[in-house]
Design a protein around this motif. Structure first.
Motif: not given
Length: 120
Positions: A25, A31, A33-37, A43, A45-46
């Motif tokens: 990070e 942006n 961390a809060h966006t599907n990559q 994310t 977190d996933d």
């Protein structure tokens, strides 16, 4: 920066995942961390939850970096990485990945998106 980020995204250990994610990070936009990559299959977190759940261990090595587009505020970079990994359901495996990084320049270049164009 693209080299460091790409090494960090494929180098992690479920036992040190918080520190590993913090290193990752450091090279990303807020942006990110809060966006599907695409390359993370969700994310950050996933991604972290998956590493922990599967007890994953991985080491990566960047083999090549190429800037494919560049202007004042954005860039696209392709990175080839070799990843050696294992987890609770998979024996030690070696994979080659191509990552497509979208960088933004906001007082320094940061990764805003990471995709895996070889699978999209």
């Amino acid at each position: 920066m693209a080299n460091r980020f790409s090494t960090n995204i494929v180098s992690f250990n479920y036992q040190t995942v918080d520190a590993d994610i913090a290193k990752l990070e450091a090279d990303t936009t807020p942006n990110f961390a809060h966006t599907n990559q695409d390359a993370l299959h969700g994310t950050i977190d996933d991604f972290k939850a998956n590493i922990i759940a599967k007890k994953s261990v991985s080491k990566g090595d960047v083999k090549g970096v190429a800037v494919t587009s560049l202007d004042k505020d954005t860039a696209t970079v392709l990175v080839v990485v070799v990843q050696i990994h294992s987890n609770s359901t998979t024996a030690l495996t070696t994979n080659i990945h191509v990552l497509e990084l979208t960088l933004v320049n906001n007082n320094g270049w940061k990764v805003d998106q990471v995709a895996n164009p070889s699978t999209t």
